[in-house]
Design a protein around this motif. Structure first.
Motif, PDB file in Angstrom:
ATOM      1  N   GLY A  42      35.542 -32.765   3.393  1.00 15.87           N
ATOM      2  CA  GLY A  42      36.493 -31.691   3.113  1.00 15.87           C
ATOM      3  C   GLY A  42      37.911 -32.154   2.861  1.00 15.87           C
ATOM      4  N   ILE A  43      38.155 -33.461   2.940  1.00 20.79           N
ATOM      5  CA  ILE A  43      39.526 -33.953   2.768  1.00 20.79           C
ATOM      6  C   ILE A  43      40.012 -33.705   1.345  1.00 20.79           C
ATOM      7  N   ALA A  44      39.191 -34.047   0.360  1.00 14.07           N
ATOM      8  CA  ALA A  44      39.617 -33.913  -1.039  1.00 14.07           C
ATOM      9  C   ALA A  44      39.767 -32.465  -1.463  1.00 14.07           C
ATOM     10  N   THR A  45      39.094 -31.546  -0.777  1.00 16.38           N
ATOM     11  CA  THR A  45      39.222 -30.134  -1.134  1.00 16.38           C
ATOM     12  C   THR A  45      40.387 -29.458  -0.427  1.00 16.38           C
ATOM     13  N   ASN A  46      40.890 -30.067   0.628  1.00 16.68           N
ATOM     14  CA  ASN A  46      41.998 -29.476   1.379  1.00 16.68           C
ATOM     15  C   ASN A  46      43.339 -30.140   1.121  1.00 16.68           C
ATOM     16  N   PHE A  47      43.304 -31.362   0.569  1.00 16.54           N
ATOM     17  CA  PHE A  47      44.541 -32.093   0.292  1.00 16.54           C
ATOM     18  C   PHE A  47      44.485 -32.666  -1.121  1.00 16.54           C
ATOM     19  N   SER A  48      45.628 -32.687  -1.784  1.00 16.77           N
ATOM     20  CA  SER A  48      45.682 -33.228  -3.140  1.00 16.77           C
ATOM     21  C   SER A  48      45.782 -34.746  -3.073  1.00 16.77           C
ATOM     22  N   LEU A  49      44.626 -35.415  -3.096  1.00 16.44           N
ATOM     23  CA  LEU A  49      44.604 -36.867  -2.967  1.00 16.44           C
ATOM     24  C   LEU A  49      45.180 -37.557  -4.194  1.00 16.44           C
ATOM     25  N   ALA A  50      45.218 -36.857  -5.327  1.00 19.09           N
ATOM     26  CA  ALA A  50      45.831 -37.443  -6.529  1.00 19.09           C
ATOM     27  C   ALA A  50      47.303 -37.752  -6.320  1.00 19.09           C
ATOM     28  N   GLN A  51      47.907 -37.147  -5.311  1.00 19.12           N
ATOM     29  CA  GLN A  51      49.317 -37.418  -5.030  1.00 19.12           C
ATOM     30  C   GLN A  51      49.541 -38.821  -4.476  1.00 19.12           C
ATOM     31  N   GLY A  52      48.449 -39.541  -4.202  1.00 16.12           N
ATOM     32  CA  GLY A  52      48.600 -40.935  -3.824  1.00 16.12           C
ATOM     33  C   GLY A  52      49.290 -41.734  -4.918  1.00 16.12           C
ATOM     34  N   VAL A  53      49.060 -41.376  -6.178  1.00 13.35           N
ATOM     35  CA  VAL A  53      49.736 -42.051  -7.289  1.00 13.35           C
ATOM     36  C   VAL A  53      51.228 -41.766  -7.228  1.00 13.35           C
ATOM     37  N   SER A  54      51.588 -40.537  -6.883  1.00 14.36           N
ATOM     38  CA  SER A  54      53.006 -40.187  -6.747  1.00 14.36           C
ATOM     39  C   SER A  54      53.656 -41.032  -5.656  1.00 14.36           C
ATOM     40  N   PHE A  55      52.936 -41.251  -4.566  1.00 15.08           N
ATOM     41  CA  PHE A  55      53.466 -42.100  -3.502  1.00 15.08           C
ATOM     42  C   PHE A  55      53.762 -43.498  -4.029  1.00 15.08           C
ATOM     43  N   PHE A  56      52.841 -44.044  -4.820  1.00 17.71           N
ATOM     44  CA  PHE A  56      53.048 -45.375  -5.379  1.00 17.71           C
ATOM     45  C   PHE A  56      54.287 -45.421  -6.272  1.00 17.71           C
ATOM     46  N   PHE A  57      54.492 -44.402  -7.083  1.00 21.75           N
ATOM     47  CA  PHE A  57      55.648 -44.392  -7.975  1.00 21.75           C
ATOM     48  C   PHE A  57      56.952 -44.317  -7.185  1.00 21.75           C
ATOM     49  N   VAL A  58      56.979 -43.482  -6.147  1.00 25.14           N
ATOM     50  CA  VAL A  58      58.177 -43.376  -5.313  1.00 25.14           C
ATOM     51  C   VAL A  58      58.418 -44.701  -4.579  1.00 25.14           C
ATOM     52  N   LEU A  59      57.350 -45.271  -4.012  1.00 24.79           N
ATOM     53  CA  LEU A  59      57.478 -46.538  -3.303  1.00 24.79           C
ATOM     54  C   LEU A  59      57.943 -47.644  -4.242  1.00 24.79           C
ATOM     55  N   SER A  60      57.458 -47.628  -5.472  1.00 26.70           N
ATOM     56  CA  SER A  60      57.861 -48.636  -6.449  1.00 26.70           C
ATOM     57  C   SER A  60      59.365 -48.594  -6.682  1.00 26.70           C
ATOM     58  N   GLY A  61      59.913 -47.402  -6.861  1.00 24.20           N
ATOM     59  CA  GLY A  61      61.359 -47.276  -7.043  1.00 24.20           C
ATOM     60  C   GLY A  61      62.121 -47.777  -5.836  1.00 24.20           C
ATOM     61  N   PHE A  62      61.619 -47.456  -4.641  1.00 22.90           N
ATOM     62  CA  PHE A  62      62.270 -47.900  -3.404  1.00 22.90           C
ATOM     63  C   PHE A  62      62.287 -49.419  -3.320  1.00 22.90           C
ATOM     64  N   ILE A  63      61.133 -50.030  -3.538  1.00 30.28           N
ATOM     65  CA  ILE A  63      61.007 -51.470  -3.344  1.00 30.28           C
ATOM     66  C   ILE A  63      61.796 -52.256  -4.387  1.00 30.28           C
ATOM     67  N   GLU A 214      60.017 -39.402 -10.152  1.00 33.24           N
ATOM     68  CA  GLU A 214      59.488 -39.923  -8.887  1.00 33.24           C
ATOM     69  C   GLU A 214      59.977 -41.343  -8.637  1.00 33.24           C
ATOM     70  N   PHE A 215      60.015 -42.152  -9.683  1.00 35.40           N
ATOM     71  CA  PHE A 215      60.488 -43.526  -9.564  1.00 35.40           C
ATOM     72  C   PHE A 215      61.967 -43.555  -9.172  1.00 35.40           C
ATOM     73  N   VAL A 216      62.781 -42.753  -9.848  1.00 31.41           N
ATOM     74  CA  VAL A 216      64.216 -42.701  -9.539  1.00 31.41           C
ATOM     75  C   VAL A 216      64.429 -42.138  -8.136  1.00 31.41           C
ATOM     76  N   LEU A 217      63.587 -41.203  -7.737  1.00 35.91           N
ATOM     77  CA  LEU A 217      63.667 -40.656  -6.382  1.00 35.91           C
ATOM     78  C   LEU A 217      63.471 -41.764  -5.351  1.00 35.91           C
ATOM     79  N   GLY A 218      62.550 -42.684  -5.616  1.00 31.19           N
ATOM     80  CA  GLY A 218      62.344 -43.806  -4.715  1.00 31.19           C
ATOM     81  C   GLY A 218      63.557 -44.708  -4.645  1.00 31.19           C
ATOM     82  N   MET A 219      64.210 -44.945  -5.786  1.00 27.16           N
ATOM     83  CA  MET A 219      65.434 -45.743  -5.798  1.00 27.16           C
ATOM     84  C   MET A 219      66.521 -45.072  -4.962  1.00 27.16           C
ATOM     85  N   THR A 220      66.617 -43.768  -5.064  1.00 27.98           N
ATOM     86  CA  THR A 220      67.598 -43.021  -4.278  1.00 27.98           C
ATOM     87  C   THR A 220      67.280 -43.107  -2.792  1.00 27.98           C
TER      88      THR A 220
END
Length: 383
Positions: A42-63, A214-220
Motif C-alpha cells: 500500500g505504500i505506492a498507493t498512499n504516497f507519491s514515490l515518483a517524488q523521489g526524483v524531486s528529492f534527487f534534484f533538490v539534493l543535487s542543487g544543495f550538494i 527544484e534544482f535552484v531550490l536545493g542551491m538556496t
C-alpha cells in the motif's frame, strides 16, 4: 580519513547523513516501479514515490552549491567531475540491457530511429525531446540524468545569479515551470504518461526547464544551511532528534497529501489537472529542501544513525541502483515463474542491491579515478 562521498563541513563533521538519504530516495523509485508486479504493502498507493526524483534534484542543487561555491574559478575541474559522475555508468547501464534483460528496450522503433535515440542518449539530451518513445527508450530512467546534465550546464550561471538575488533566481525558475504548466493548459496537452505524442510527462516531469526550480531550490537550501551552521545555535541532542522525527513526519504527510490537493475546487478544469499532475510529481520539493537542511546539520539521533557505514555505502551505490533496477525488473518480468514465487520480490531487491554494489565498486569508483586522476579531490555527496 575522509571517505569518498563523505564531506566535511567547516567544523570537520561529515555530512554522511545526506549520502544515506540518497539510498532511501532511490528505494522509493525502485519500490514504485516494482509495485505493478508485486505490490508495495500500500505504500505506492498512499504516497507519491515518483517524488523521489524531486528529492534527487533538490539534493543535487544543495550538494553542488556546497561543493563548488566558486565554481567560476574551477570550471574545467567541475565539468570533468560531472562527466566522470554521469557518463561511464550511464553507458554501462545501457549495455547491460541486452546482457541481463535480453532487449535494447527500443519498442517498435525502426533501426534508424532507434539509432537516433541511442545518439540522443549518448549525449544525454533525450529529456529535451518530449516524446515517450525517445526519453523512455533504452534505459528509460536515464531521462533524469539527461535533465541533471542540463542542471550541470546551468549551475555556474545559477551561482552567479544567486549571489545577486536568491528571490530573483528562484522566481525566474518558478515562472519557467508555470510557463510549461500554461503550455499544457493552453494547447490542451494530454495529462498522460502513456500517450505517444507530447503529453504532460514530457513537458512537466521530464523536461529539464520545468524541473529547474527544484534544482535552484536545493542551491538556496544550501545557503540556508551555511547560515544556520555558522550560527552554531545551541540545541540539545533530544531537541534535534525531535526536529528530525517531525521532519520525517512532514515528508510522509506531504508525499501523501500533495497528490490529493483539491485543485479542482479552486481552478478551472484544465488548470486543475495540470497543477494536480505537477503536485503528484514535484509537490514536496520545498519540504525536501527543508529536510536536507535539517539532516545536513546532523545534530539529532536520526541523522547520526544515518551515518552508519552500511547505510553510507548503500547511499554511495544508490546511483547504480537507480540506473539498473528497471533492467533487473525487465528480467523478472520475462521470468514469471520466478517473479511469482513467494520469494520473488525479495530476490528482486537482492539482485538490484548486489548489482548496484558491484557496479559502484567495479565501474563507478575506478572510472572516476581514471578520469579524475589517481587522487581526485574528495567532494561531498554526489546527487
Amino acid at each position: 580519513m575522509v571517505r569518498s562521498g563523505a564531506p566535511a563541513d567547516a567544523r570537520g563533521r561529515h555530512l554522511d547523513a545526506l549520502t544515506s538519504l540518497r539510498f532511501f530516495a532511490a528505494g522509493m523509485i525502485v519500490l514504485g516501479h516494482a509495485h505493478g508486479l508485486w505490490g508495495s504493502f500500500g505504500i505506492a498507493t498512499n504516497f507519491s514515490l515518483a517524488q523521489g526524483v524531486s528529492f534527487f534534484f533538490v539534493l543535487s542543487g544543495f550538494i553542488l552549491a556546497y561543493n563548488y561555491p566558486h565554481v567560476e574559478n574551477e570550471l574545467r575541474r567541475f565539468y570533468r567531475a560531472r562527466f566522470a559522475r554521469l557518463w561511464p555508468l550511464h553507458i554501462v547501464a545501457i549495455l547491460l540491457l541486452p546482457l541481463i534483460a535480453h532487449t535494447w528496450n527500443t519498442a517498435d522503433l525502426s533501426s534508424p530511429r532507434a539509432f537516433c535515440v541511442f545518439v540522443a542518449n549518448l549525449f544525454l539530451v533525450q529529456s529535451w525531446i518530449p516524446f515517450r518513445n525517445v526519453y523512455l527508450t533504452l534505459n528509460g530512467v536515464a531521462w533524469s540524468i539527461s535533465t541533471e546534465a542540463f542542471f550541470y550546464l546551468a549551475f555556474p550561471l545559477a551561482v552567479l545569479g544567486l549571489r545577486r538575488s536568491y528571490a530573483l533566481v528562484l522566481g525566474v525558475a518558478a515562472v519557467v515551470t508555470l510557463f510549461f504548466i500554461w503550455m499544457v493548459v493552453h494547447f490542451q496537452i494530454p495529462i498522460s504518461e502513456t500517450d505517444t505524442g507530447i503529453n504532460s510527462m514530457g513537458l512537466l516531469y521530464v523536461n529539464p526547464l520545468a524541473r529547474l526550480f527544484e534544482f535552484v531550490l536545493g542551491m538556496t537550501a544550501c545557503a540556508a544551511y551555511k547560515r544556520i551552521s555558522e550560527k552554531q545555535r545551541a540545541i540539545s541532542t533530544e531537541g534535534a532528534t525531535i526536529d528530525e522525527f517531525v521532519m520525517l513526519a512532514v515528508i510522509a504527510i506531504s508525499m501523501h497529501i500533495t497528490p490529493r490537493l483539491p485543485w479542482v475546487q479552486v481552478l478551472p478544469g484544465n488548470w486543475a489537472a495540470a497543477f494536480q499532475y505537477y503536485s503528484v510529481k514535484s509537490g514536496s520539493a520545498i519540504v525536501f529542501a527543508a529536510a536536507i537542511v535539517v539532516f545536513a546539520l546532523g545534530r539529532g539521533a536520526v541523522s547520526r544513525a544515518l551515518t552508519s557505514r552500511a547505510l553510507v555505502f548503500l547511499g554511495e551505490a544508490s546511483f547504480s541502483l537507480y540506473l539498473t533496477h528497471t533492467t533487473v525488473l525487465l528480467w523478472f518480468q520475462a521470468h514469471p515463474a520466478i517473479a511469482n514465487a513467494p520469494i520473488g520480490p525479495y530476490l528482486y531487491w537482492a539482485a538490484c542491491l548486489i548489482l548496484a554494489s558491484l557496479l559502484f565498486v567495479l565501474v563507478e569508483t575506478p572510472m572516476r579515478r581514471l578520469i579524475l586522476g589517481k587522487r581526485p579531490s574528495i567532494r561531498p555527496v554526489e546527487a
